[in-house]
Motif scaffolding. Structure first.
Motif, PDB file in Angstrom:
ATOM      1  N   ASN A  61      35.141  45.214  42.590  1.00  0.00           N
ATOM      2  CA  ASN A  61      35.635  45.043  41.232  1.00  0.00           C
ATOM      3  C   ASN A  61      34.553  45.177  40.171  1.00  0.00           C
ATOM      4  OD1 ASN A  61      37.566  43.249  43.034  1.00  0.00           O
ATOM      5  ND2 ASN A  61      38.676  43.789  41.175  1.00  0.00           N
TER       6      ASN A  61
ATOM      7  N   MET B 182      32.973  43.862  36.658  1.00  0.00           N
ATOM      8  CA  MET B 182      32.740  42.505  36.177  1.00  0.00           C
ATOM      9  C   MET B 182      32.319  42.544  34.717  1.00  0.00           C
ATOM     10  SD  MET B 182      33.237  40.506  38.846  1.00  0.00           S
ATOM     11  CE  MET B 182      32.476  38.961  38.318  1.00  0.00           C
TER      12      MET B 182
ATOM     13  N   ALA C 234      29.647  44.639  30.347  1.00  0.00           N
ATOM     14  CA  ALA C 234      30.490  44.894  31.515  1.00  0.00           C
ATOM     15  C   ALA C 234      29.770  45.854  32.448  1.00  0.00           C
ATOM     16  CB  ALA C 234      31.836  45.464  31.091  1.00  0.00           C
TER      17      ALA C 234
ATOM     18  N   ALA D 185      33.766  37.242  34.252  1.00  0.00           N
ATOM     19  CA  ALA D 185      35.138  37.580  34.596  1.00  0.00           C
ATOM     20  C   ALA D 185      35.161  38.780  35.537  1.00  0.00           C
ATOM     21  CB  ALA D 185      35.945  37.886  33.344  1.00  0.00           C
ATOM     22  N   ARG D 186      36.208  38.827  36.372  1.00  0.00           N
ATOM     23  CA  ARG D 186      36.404  39.920  37.331  1.00  0.00           C
ATOM     24  C   ARG D 186      37.529  40.809  36.827  1.00  0.00           C
ATOM     25  NH1 ARG D 186      38.941  38.040  42.472  1.00  0.00           N
ATOM     26  NH2 ARG D 186      37.129  36.659  42.642  1.00  0.00           N
ATOM     27  N   SER D 187      37.273  42.104  36.756  1.00  0.00           N
ATOM     28  CA  SER D 187      38.287  43.008  36.214  1.00  0.00           C
ATOM     29  C   SER D 187      39.358  43.343  37.252  1.00  0.00           C
ATOM     30  CB  SER D 187      37.636  44.288  35.695  1.00  0.00           C
ATOM     31  OG  SER D 187      37.393  45.204  36.733  1.00  0.00           O
TER      32      SER D 187
ATOM     33  N   TYR E  54      40.776  41.793  32.485  1.00  0.00           N
ATOM     34  CA  TYR E  54      40.229  40.860  33.475  1.00  0.00           C
ATOM     35  C   TYR E  54      41.288  39.845  33.875  1.00  0.00           C
ATOM     36  CZ  TYR E  54      35.790  42.942  32.280  1.00  0.00           C
ATOM     37  OH  TYR E  54      34.773  43.845  32.091  1.00  0.00           O
TER      38      TYR E  54
ATOM     39  N   TRP F 283      38.600  34.397  35.695  1.00  0.00           N
ATOM     40  CA  TRP F 283      37.576  33.949  34.753  1.00  0.00           C
ATOM     41  C   TRP F 283      36.839  32.748  35.319  1.00  0.00           C
ATOM     42  CZ3 TRP F 283      36.697  36.258  29.953  1.00  0.00           C
ATOM     43  CH2 TRP F 283      37.597  37.256  29.605  1.00  0.00           C
TER      44      TRP F 283
END
Length: 123
Positions: free
Chosen positions: A31, A33, A49, A96-98, A110, A113
Protein backbone atom coordinates in the motif's frame (compact mmCIF):
# COMPACT_ATOMS: atom_id res chain seq x y z
CA UNK A 1 -4.28 -0.37 16.63
CA UNK A 2 -2.82 -1.04 13.23
CA UNK A 3 -0.90 2.21 12.71
CA UNK A 4 1.21 3.51 15.58
CA UNK A 5 2.89 6.88 15.11
CA UNK A 6 5.69 8.16 17.33
CA UNK A 7 8.57 10.59 17.42
CA UNK A 8 6.78 13.83 18.09
CA UNK A 9 7.96 16.31 20.66
CA UNK A 10 8.96 19.87 21.44
CA UNK A 11 11.67 21.41 19.28
CA UNK A 12 12.96 24.90 18.61
CA UNK A 13 12.49 26.57 15.27
CA UNK A 14 15.15 25.39 12.86
CA UNK A 15 15.40 22.03 14.55
CA UNK A 16 14.64 18.53 13.33
CA UNK A 17 12.53 15.55 14.26
CA UNK A 18 11.97 12.12 12.79
CA UNK A 19 8.52 10.62 12.96
CA UNK A 20 7.91 6.89 12.65
CA UNK A 21 4.77 4.93 11.95
CA UNK A 22 4.71 1.19 12.50
CA UNK A 23 2.00 -0.67 10.59
CA UNK A 24 0.75 -3.80 12.35
CA UNK A 25 -1.30 -4.86 9.33
CA UNK A 26 -0.39 -7.49 6.79
CA UNK A 27 -0.43 -5.32 3.69
CA UNK A 28 2.03 -2.52 4.45
CA UNK A 29 4.36 -3.34 1.57
CA UNK A 30 1.45 -3.39 -0.90
CA UNK A 31 0.00 0.00 0.00
CA UNK A 32 0.83 3.63 -0.49
CA UNK A 33 1.21 5.62 2.71
CA UNK A 34 0.86 9.21 3.74
CA UNK A 35 1.44 11.74 6.48
CA UNK A 36 -1.14 14.35 7.38
CA UNK A 37 -1.29 17.01 10.06
CA UNK A 38 -3.90 19.01 11.89
CA UNK A 39 -3.48 22.17 13.92
CA UNK A 40 -6.08 23.49 16.38
CA UNK A 41 -8.90 25.18 14.54
CA UNK A 42 -7.67 24.04 11.15
CA UNK A 43 -8.63 21.25 8.79
CA UNK A 44 -6.44 18.21 8.39
CA UNK A 45 -3.95 18.76 5.59
CA UNK A 46 -1.72 16.49 3.59
CA UNK A 47 2.01 16.67 4.25
CA UNK A 48 3.61 13.91 2.20
CA UNK A 49 2.81 10.62 0.50
CA UNK A 50 4.75 7.66 -0.85
CA UNK A 51 4.00 4.77 -3.18
CA UNK A 52 4.21 1.12 -2.12
CA UNK A 53 7.81 0.77 -3.30
CA UNK A 54 9.01 4.18 -2.22
CA UNK A 55 9.71 5.01 -5.83
CA UNK A 56 7.27 7.90 -5.93
CA UNK A 57 6.95 10.60 -3.31
CA UNK A 58 4.71 13.65 -3.07
CA UNK A 59 4.89 16.73 -0.87
CA UNK A 60 2.73 19.66 0.06
CA UNK A 61 4.25 22.90 -1.16
CA UNK A 62 4.61 24.11 2.41
CA UNK A 63 7.08 21.34 3.30
CA UNK A 64 8.96 20.74 0.06
CA UNK A 65 12.70 20.83 0.59
CA UNK A 66 12.32 20.52 4.37
CA UNK A 67 10.52 17.21 4.96
CA UNK A 68 11.37 13.78 3.58
CA UNK A 69 9.07 10.77 3.53
CA UNK A 70 10.50 7.28 3.34
CA UNK A 71 9.62 3.70 4.20
CA UNK A 72 11.21 0.42 5.15
CA UNK A 73 8.95 -2.38 3.98
CA UNK A 74 11.02 -5.02 5.78
CA UNK A 75 10.19 -3.27 9.05
CA UNK A 76 6.62 -2.26 8.16
CA UNK A 77 7.62 1.28 9.04
CA UNK A 78 6.96 4.68 7.52
CA UNK A 79 9.12 7.69 8.32
CA UNK A 80 8.92 11.44 8.06
CA UNK A 81 12.09 13.45 8.53
CA UNK A 82 11.27 17.02 9.50
CA UNK A 83 14.06 19.55 9.06
CA UNK A 84 14.19 23.34 9.33
CA UNK A 85 11.06 23.28 11.43
CA UNK A 86 8.92 26.38 11.74
CA UNK A 87 6.33 27.33 14.39
CA UNK A 88 3.63 26.89 11.74
CA UNK A 89 4.58 23.20 11.50
CA UNK A 90 3.11 22.72 14.98
CA UNK A 91 0.37 20.11 14.68
CA UNK A 92 -0.67 16.57 15.40
CA UNK A 93 0.84 14.41 12.68
CA UNK A 94 -1.02 11.34 11.47
CA UNK A 95 0.09 8.46 9.31
CA UNK A 96 -2.35 6.71 7.03
CA UNK A 97 -2.54 3.72 4.66
CA UNK A 98 -4.00 4.34 1.23
CA UNK A 99 -6.59 2.22 -0.54
CA UNK A 100 -4.09 0.97 -3.11
CA UNK A 101 -0.42 0.95 -4.01
CA UNK A 102 -0.15 4.67 -4.71
CA UNK A 103 0.42 7.60 -2.42
CA UNK A 104 -1.97 10.55 -2.51
CA UNK A 105 -2.17 14.02 -1.03
CA UNK A 106 -5.91 13.56 -0.47
CA UNK A 107 -7.30 12.27 2.80
CA UNK A 108 -10.24 10.50 1.16
CA UNK A 109 -7.82 8.09 -0.54
CA UNK A 110 -6.86 6.61 2.83
CA UNK A 111 -8.86 4.09 4.80
CA UNK A 112 -6.66 3.40 7.83
CA UNK A 113 -5.33 6.08 10.17
CA UNK A 114 -2.95 6.14 13.10
CA UNK A 115 -3.61 7.92 16.37
CA UNK A 116 -1.29 10.86 15.77
CA UNK A 117 1.83 12.27 17.38
CA UNK A 118 2.18 15.88 18.49
CA UNK A 119 4.90 18.12 17.09
CA UNK A 120 5.39 21.48 18.78
CA UNK A 121 7.82 24.01 17.33
CA UNK A 122 8.75 26.94 19.54
CA UNK A 123 9.94 30.25 18.15
Amino acid sequence: VQLQASGGGLVQAGGSLRLSCVDGGHTFSWNGMGWFRQSPGKEREAVAAISWSGGSTYYADSVKGRFTISRDNAKNTLYLQLNSLKPEDTAVYYCARSRDSSGYLKANEYNYWGQGTLVTVSS
